[in-house]
Design a protein around this motif. Structure first.
Motif, PDB file in Angstrom:
ATOM      1  N   GLU A   6      42.571  31.389  34.974  1.00 45.43           N
ATOM      2  CA  GLU A   6      43.922  30.916  35.290  1.00 45.43           C
ATOM      3  C   GLU A   6      44.001  30.430  36.739  1.00 45.43           C
ATOM      4  O   GLU A   6      43.254  30.900  37.599  1.00 45.43           O
ATOM      5  CB  GLU A   6      44.966  32.021  35.085  1.00 45.43           C
ATOM      6  CG  GLU A   6      45.022  32.624  33.696  1.00 45.43           C
ATOM      7  CD  GLU A   6      44.270  33.921  33.601  1.00 45.43           C
ATOM      8  OE1 GLU A   6      44.603  34.733  32.719  1.00 45.43           O
ATOM      9  OE2 GLU A   6      43.345  34.128  34.406  1.00 45.43           O
ATOM     10  N   LEU A  20      51.314  26.958  35.670  1.00 47.09           N
ATOM     11  CA  LEU A  20      50.069  27.704  35.498  1.00 47.09           C
ATOM     12  C   LEU A  20      49.122  26.895  34.618  1.00 47.09           C
ATOM     13  O   LEU A  20      49.551  26.248  33.653  1.00 47.09           O
ATOM     14  CB  LEU A  20      50.340  29.061  34.853  1.00 47.09           C
ATOM     15  CG  LEU A  20      51.338  29.972  35.567  1.00 47.09           C
ATOM     16  CD1 LEU A  20      51.427  31.307  34.824  1.00 47.09           C
ATOM     17  CD2 LEU A  20      50.970  30.179  37.011  1.00 47.09           C
ATOM     18  N   SER A  21      47.847  26.965  34.948  1.00 51.11           N
ATOM     19  CA  SER A  21      46.827  26.311  34.143  1.00 51.11           C
ATOM     20  C   SER A  21      45.748  27.313  33.768  1.00 51.11           C
ATOM     21  O   SER A  21      45.490  28.261  34.513  1.00 51.11           O
ATOM     22  CB  SER A  21      46.207  25.139  34.903  1.00 51.11           C
ATOM     23  OG  SER A  21      47.145  24.123  35.124  1.00 51.11           O
ATOM     24  N   CYS A  22      45.135  27.077  32.624  1.00 46.74           N
ATOM     25  CA  CYS A  22      44.058  27.947  32.159  1.00 46.74           C
ATOM     26  C   CYS A  22      42.919  27.057  31.688  1.00 46.74           C
ATOM     27  O   CYS A  22      43.103  26.241  30.774  1.00 46.74           O
ATOM     28  CB  CYS A  22      44.560  28.825  31.027  1.00 46.74           C
ATOM     29  SG  CYS A  22      43.295  29.818  30.210  1.00 46.74           S
ATOM     30  N   TRP A  36      50.212  32.711  26.475  1.00 44.47           N
ATOM     31  CA  TRP A  36      50.393  33.301  27.805  1.00 44.47           C
ATOM     32  C   TRP A  36      51.138  34.619  27.643  1.00 44.47           C
ATOM     33  O   TRP A  36      52.134  34.691  26.909  1.00 44.47           O
ATOM     34  CB  TRP A  36      51.194  32.375  28.720  1.00 44.47           C
ATOM     35  CG  TRP A  36      50.432  31.173  29.197  1.00 44.47           C
ATOM     36  CD1 TRP A  36      50.419  29.938  28.615  1.00 44.47           C
ATOM     37  CD2 TRP A  36      49.597  31.095  30.347  1.00 44.47           C
ATOM     38  NE1 TRP A  36      49.616  29.095  29.334  1.00 44.47           N
ATOM     39  CE2 TRP A  36      49.099  29.775  30.414  1.00 44.47           C
ATOM     40  CE3 TRP A  36      49.219  31.992  31.349  1.00 44.47           C
ATOM     41  CZ2 TRP A  36      48.244  29.339  31.433  1.00 44.47           C
ATOM     42  CZ3 TRP A  36      48.373  31.570  32.343  1.00 44.47           C
ATOM     43  CH2 TRP A  36      47.890  30.258  32.375  1.00 44.47           C
ATOM     44  N   THR A  78      42.077  23.007  28.133  1.00 41.40           N
ATOM     45  CA  THR A  78      43.025  23.635  29.038  1.00 41.40           C
ATOM     46  C   THR A  78      44.338  23.934  28.325  1.00 41.40           C
ATOM     47  O   THR A  78      44.706  23.267  27.358  1.00 41.40           O
ATOM     48  CB  THR A  78      43.323  22.744  30.252  1.00 41.40           C
ATOM     49  OG1 THR A  78      43.880  21.506  29.800  1.00 41.40           O
ATOM     50  CG2 THR A  78      42.078  22.481  31.076  1.00 41.40           C
ATOM     51  N   SER A  80      48.450  25.005  29.566  1.00 39.79           N
ATOM     52  CA  SER A  80      49.316  25.088  30.737  1.00 39.79           C
ATOM     53  C   SER A  80      50.633  25.758  30.391  1.00 39.79           C
ATOM     54  O   SER A  80      51.046  25.774  29.226  1.00 39.79           O
ATOM     55  CB  SER A  80      49.581  23.694  31.294  1.00 39.79           C
ATOM     56  OG  SER A  80      48.379  23.068  31.703  1.00 39.79           O
ATOM     57  N   TYR A  94      50.418  36.949  35.166  1.00 36.16           N
ATOM     58  CA  TYR A  94      50.393  36.143  33.953  1.00 36.16           C
ATOM     59  C   TYR A  94      48.946  35.976  33.476  1.00 36.16           C
ATOM     60  O   TYR A  94      48.064  35.654  34.272  1.00 36.16           O
ATOM     61  CB  TYR A  94      51.022  34.774  34.214  1.00 36.16           C
ATOM     62  CG  TYR A  94      52.527  34.831  34.266  1.00 36.16           C
ATOM     63  CD1 TYR A  94      53.192  35.432  35.340  1.00 36.16           C
ATOM     64  CD2 TYR A  94      53.309  34.303  33.240  1.00 36.16           C
ATOM     65  CE1 TYR A  94      54.575  35.505  35.388  1.00 36.16           C
ATOM     66  CE2 TYR A  94      54.683  34.362  33.271  1.00 36.16           C
ATOM     67  CZ  TYR A  94      55.315  34.964  34.348  1.00 36.16           C
ATOM     68  OH  TYR A  94      56.689  35.031  34.383  1.00 36.16           O
ATOM     69  N   TYR A  95      48.763  36.188  32.166  1.00 41.35           N
ATOM     70  CA  TYR A  95      47.435  36.137  31.579  1.00 41.35           C
ATOM     71  C   TYR A  95      47.356  35.053  30.513  1.00 41.35           C
ATOM     72  O   TYR A  95      48.235  34.958  29.650  1.00 41.35           O
ATOM     73  CB  TYR A  95      47.088  37.469  30.932  1.00 41.35           C
ATOM     74  CG  TYR A  95      47.022  38.631  31.885  1.00 41.35           C
ATOM     75  CD1 TYR A  95      48.141  39.413  32.148  1.00 41.35           C
ATOM     76  CD2 TYR A  95      45.819  38.956  32.519  1.00 41.35           C
ATOM     77  CE1 TYR A  95      48.078  40.476  33.024  1.00 41.35           C
ATOM     78  CE2 TYR A  95      45.746  40.033  33.391  1.00 41.35           C
ATOM     79  CZ  TYR A  95      46.882  40.780  33.642  1.00 41.35           C
ATOM     80  OH  TYR A  95      46.806  41.851  34.518  1.00 41.35           O
ATOM     81  N   CYS A  96      46.299  34.289  30.563  1.00 40.12           N
ATOM     82  CA  CYS A  96      45.989  33.335  29.513  1.00 40.12           C
ATOM     83  C   CYS A  96      45.209  34.066  28.421  1.00 40.12           C
ATOM     84  O   CYS A  96      44.371  34.931  28.726  1.00 40.12           O
ATOM     85  CB  CYS A  96      45.153  32.202  30.105  1.00 40.12           C
ATOM     86  SG  CYS A  96      44.567  30.977  28.926  1.00 40.12           S
ATOM     87  N   GLY A 112      42.085  35.971  30.177  1.00 38.52           N
ATOM     88  CA  GLY A 112      41.778  35.612  31.548  1.00 38.52           C
ATOM     89  C   GLY A 112      41.963  36.805  32.465  1.00 38.52           C
ATOM     90  O   GLY A 112      42.371  37.879  32.033  1.00 38.52           O
ATOM     91  N   THR A 115      46.917  35.811  36.900  1.00 32.01           N
ATOM     92  CA  THR A 115      47.352  35.176  38.148  1.00 32.01           C
ATOM     93  C   THR A 115      48.759  35.668  38.480  1.00 32.01           C
ATOM     94  O   THR A 115      49.612  35.769  37.606  1.00 32.01           O
ATOM     95  CB  THR A 115      47.309  33.638  38.036  1.00 32.01           C
ATOM     96  OG1 THR A 115      47.612  33.049  39.307  1.00 32.01           O
ATOM     97  CG2 THR A 115      48.277  33.101  36.994  1.00 32.01           C
TER      98      THR A 115
END
Length: 121
Positions: A6, A20-22, A36, A78, A80, A94-96, A112, A115
């Motif tokens: 993340e 947020l991106s993963c 997420w 990815t 988001s 925050y977790y992906c 992930g 973040t």
């Protein structure tokens, strides 16, 4: 090694936005439901949003509906989470997650590292 990474967390004032991106290095990414989750201090993990394989079907927790948008790019592997109108209660790690069995699943196959998102009033 399959993993999710993340990025995009940070600190913002209430009413602000974050994205947020993963990035997924999971070979089967294009066939996995993505999501997420978040966990605030002293609270349990909460499902925030999920997106199906095609990206056309999404689910949002009531607490974020209308403010957050989840999206995915299968070509880039990815996913988001655009977060608008942020509130202090959105503060959490925050977790992906990848490989959810349903739109409202509480578990996933891959996670992930998380973040931090901090929203100040």
């Amino acid at each position: 090694q399959e993993q999710l990474v993340e990025s995009g967390g940070g600190s913002v004032q209430a009413g602000g936005s974050l994205r947020l991106s993963c990035a997924a290095s999971v070979r089967t990414f294009s066939v996995l439901r993505m999501g997420w989750f978040r966990q605030a201090p002293g609270k349990g993990r909460e499902l925030v949003a999920t997106v199906n394989v095609s990206g056309f079907s999404t689910y949002y927790a009531d607490s974020v509906k209308g403010r957050f948008t989840i999206s995915r790019d299968n070509a880039k592997k990815t996913v988001s989470l655009q977060m608008n109108s942020l509130k202090p209660e959105d503060t959490a790690v925050y977790y992906c997650a990848a490989g959810l069995r349903s739109p409202v699943a509480a578990t996933a196959d891959y996670w992930g590292q998380g973040t931090q998102v901090t929203v100040s009033s």
